[in-house]
Design a protein around this motif. Structure first.
Motif, short mmCIF file in Angstrom:
data_model
loop_
_atom_site.label_atom_id
_atom_site.label_comp_id
_atom_site.label_asym_id
_atom_site.label_seq_id
_atom_site.Cartn_x
_atom_site.Cartn_y
_atom_site.Cartn_z
N PRO A 1 0.90 -1.24 0.10
CA PRO A 1 0.07 -0.04 -0.05
C PRO A 1 0.75 1.22 -0.14
O PRO A 1 2.02 1.08 0.57
CB PRO A 1 -0.86 -0.20 1.45
CG PRO A 1 -0.66 -1.54 1.67
CD PRO A 1 0.35 -2.09 1.20
N VAL A 2 0.46 2.16 -0.56
CA VAL A 2 1.20 3.64 -0.65
C VAL A 2 1.53 3.87 0.73
O VAL A 2 2.50 4.49 0.89
CB VAL A 2 0.54 4.36 -1.58
CG1 VAL A 2 1.13 5.94 -1.54
CG2 VAL A 2 0.16 4.10 -2.93
N ALA A 3 0.55 3.75 1.63
CA ALA A 3 0.62 4.64 3.05
C ALA A 3 1.76 3.82 3.80
O ALA A 3 2.58 4.42 4.38
CB ALA A 3 -0.50 4.32 3.81
N ALA A 4 2.00 2.52 3.12
CA ALA A 4 3.22 1.71 3.96
C ALA A 4 4.41 2.13 3.48
O ALA A 4 5.43 2.35 4.05
CB ALA A 4 2.89 0.13 3.66
N VAL A 5 4.48 2.53 1.99
CA VAL A 5 5.80 2.83 1.64
C VAL A 5 6.25 4.25 2.08
O VAL A 5 7.44 4.54 2.53
CB VAL A 5 5.62 2.94 0.11
CG1 VAL A 5 6.94 3.65 -0.73
CG2 VAL A 5 5.35 1.78 -0.82
N VAL A 6 5.11 5.23 2.10
CA VAL A 6 5.28 6.54 2.77
C VAL A 6 5.93 6.40 4.23
O VAL A 6 6.75 7.11 4.57
CB VAL A 6 4.08 7.45 2.67
CG1 VAL A 6 4.38 8.67 3.51
CG2 VAL A 6 3.89 7.75 1.14
N LEU B 1 7.16 -0.01 -9.31
CA LEU B 1 5.77 -0.73 -9.82
C LEU B 1 4.70 -0.19 -10.24
O LEU B 1 4.09 -0.37 -11.44
CB LEU B 1 5.33 -1.64 -8.74
CG LEU B 1 4.52 -3.01 -9.03
CD1 LEU B 1 5.26 -3.76 -9.85
CD2 LEU B 1 3.90 -3.50 -7.92
N ASN B 2 4.24 1.00 -9.83
CA ASN B 2 3.08 1.63 -10.24
C ASN B 2 2.84 3.18 -9.99
O ASN B 2 3.97 3.72 -9.21
CB ASN B 2 1.72 0.95 -9.90
CG ASN B 2 1.49 1.24 -8.24
OD1 ASN B 2 2.03 2.31 -7.73
ND2 ASN B 2 1.12 -0.07 -7.72
N ALA B 3 2.08 3.92 -10.65
CA ALA B 3 2.33 5.34 -10.95
C ALA B 3 1.77 5.87 -9.24
O ALA B 3 2.65 6.93 -8.98
CB ALA B 3 1.22 5.87 -11.72
N GLU B 4 1.07 5.34 -8.51
CA GLU B 4 0.73 5.64 -7.18
C GLU B 4 1.86 5.80 -6.42
O GLU B 4 2.18 6.71 -5.60
CB GLU B 4 -0.31 4.66 -6.85
CG GLU B 4 -1.63 5.25 -7.41
CD GLU B 4 -1.89 4.29 -8.61
OE1 GLU B 4 -2.69 4.68 -9.19
OE2 GLU B 4 -0.94 3.36 -8.90
N SER C 1 4.93 8.63 -15.10
CA SER C 1 5.21 9.15 -13.82
C SER C 1 6.82 9.41 -13.65
O SER C 1 7.37 10.07 -12.96
CB SER C 1 4.59 8.36 -12.62
OG SER C 1 3.13 8.61 -12.87
N LEU C 2 7.44 8.07 -13.95
CA LEU C 2 8.80 7.91 -13.86
C LEU C 2 9.61 9.05 -14.57
O LEU C 2 10.46 9.78 -14.13
CB LEU C 2 9.19 6.71 -14.29
CG LEU C 2 9.54 5.60 -13.19
CD1 LEU C 2 10.11 4.25 -13.96
CD2 LEU C 2 10.78 6.03 -12.43
N ARG C 3 9.14 9.31 -15.91
CA ARG C 3 9.72 10.42 -16.98
C ARG C 3 9.25 11.68 -16.35
O ARG C 3 10.22 12.60 -16.62
CB ARG C 3 9.18 10.07 -18.14
CG ARG C 3 9.58 11.05 -19.30
CD ARG C 3 8.72 11.19 -20.40
NE ARG C 3 8.35 10.05 -21.05
CZ ARG C 3 8.76 9.11 -22.05
NH1 ARG C 3 10.21 9.80 -22.47
NH2 ARG C 3 8.40 7.97 -22.66
N GLU C 4 8.17 12.06 -16.02
CA GLU C 4 7.93 13.55 -15.70
C GLU C 4 7.97 13.67 -14.16
O GLU C 4 8.19 15.04 -13.80
CB GLU C 4 6.49 13.74 -15.93
CG GLU C 4 6.26 13.48 -17.48
CD GLU C 4 4.76 13.85 -17.97
OE1 GLU C 4 4.02 14.09 -16.95
OE2 GLU C 4 4.46 13.46 -19.12
N GLY C 5 8.16 12.75 -13.27
CA GLY C 5 8.29 13.07 -12.01
C GLY C 5 9.57 12.87 -11.22
O GLY C 5 9.92 13.83 -10.60
#
Length: 266
Positions: A56-61, A82-85, A124-128
């Protein structure tokens, strides 16, 4: 004893040859303390990947906040996001905590040319994320995706490096592990002002699992120790070349490089 601290934000490889496991072994070899943030868990071995589960994104953060809020981080690398989120969350945390220097291994396409993440994540990788990178380390196929160019020659690698540099990274290392003939293993560095071609002896082995993760984490380790970016890349390439010489014949597929080669029996 105080030692530099390097952070890896990447996926777990249950086979131990790539991902977080390779990064931490590489950090330890360089006498750098490794902290880790897991983005996904894979079920894989030397023969392939059977399953991938994103955290989950919250776990990564939460992992990033826990580590960075307590430790001084001298360098960070990213691997499989893995994913944009997850990518967007990592971008936000990199900016918030000013994680610099940052090595971005844009894990998008395997060495065999298989796309590993979807188009939204690539955007997301390219622009962020890439615009925040001190060094970005695409392989041949990732460099083709990021630059929009077909890569067959050394000049193609240089042109792709220039295009990727324009995305905002401070420096680009286009890796040649998937190139053919004399270009196999030849890497091209571009930092906006100079090109540099890096070439070491070519090691003939099928046991090369985890070379991309190992190279990017070795770069981060050298940056954490205070090396300048080009020197960090040169030292990292030397390390990976030697680790390939001591690659481990483990499993029935493609074994990992020998991250801890000085400890192997002679």
């Amino acid at each position: 004893m105080q030692v530099p601290v390097a952070l890896t934000i990447a996926g777990s490889d249950s086979g131990g040859g790539a991902g977080i496991q390779a990064d931490l072994k590489t950090y330890a070899f360089h006498r750098v303390h490794g902290a880790s943030v897991l983005t996904c868990v894979t079920a894989q071995n030397t023969q392939g990947v059977n399953r991938v589960d994103a955290l989950p994104v919250a776990a990564v953060v939460a992992q990033i906040e826990a580590v960075v809020g307590d430790m001084g981080i001298q360098a960070t690398k990213t691997g499989m996001l893995l994913n944009a989120e997850i990518i967007n969350a990592v971008v936000s945390q990199v900016k918030s905590f000013q994680l610099d220097p940052l090595v971005v291994d844009p894990v998008m396409v395997s060495r065999t040319g298989d796309q590993l993440i979807d188009d939204q994540a690539i955007t997301s990788l390219r622009e962020g994320l890439i615009p925040l990178a001190t060094i970005v380390t695409p392989n041949r196929y990732e460099a083709q995706l990021l630059s929009g160019l077909e890569i067959h020659t050394l000049d193609d690698m240089r042109s792709a490096a220039q295009r990727i540099y324009q995305l905002g990274a401070n420096a680009v290392l286009v890796k040649g592990g998937a190139m053919k003939g004399d270009l196999c293993g030849v890497d091209v560095w571009f930092d906006g002002s100079q090109f540099y071609t890096l070439k070491t002896m070519l090691i003939e082995t099928k046991n090369n699992h985890g070379t991309g993760c190992t190279l990017s984490s070795a770069i981060a380790a050298n940056l954490a120790m205070g090396k300048n970016p080009l020197t960090a890349v040169q030292k990292a390439k030397e390390y990976v070349t030697t680790a390939l010489q001591y690659a481990l014949d483990i499993g029935q597929g493609y074994g990992p490089v020998g991250h801890f080669f000085p400890l192997l029996p002679s």
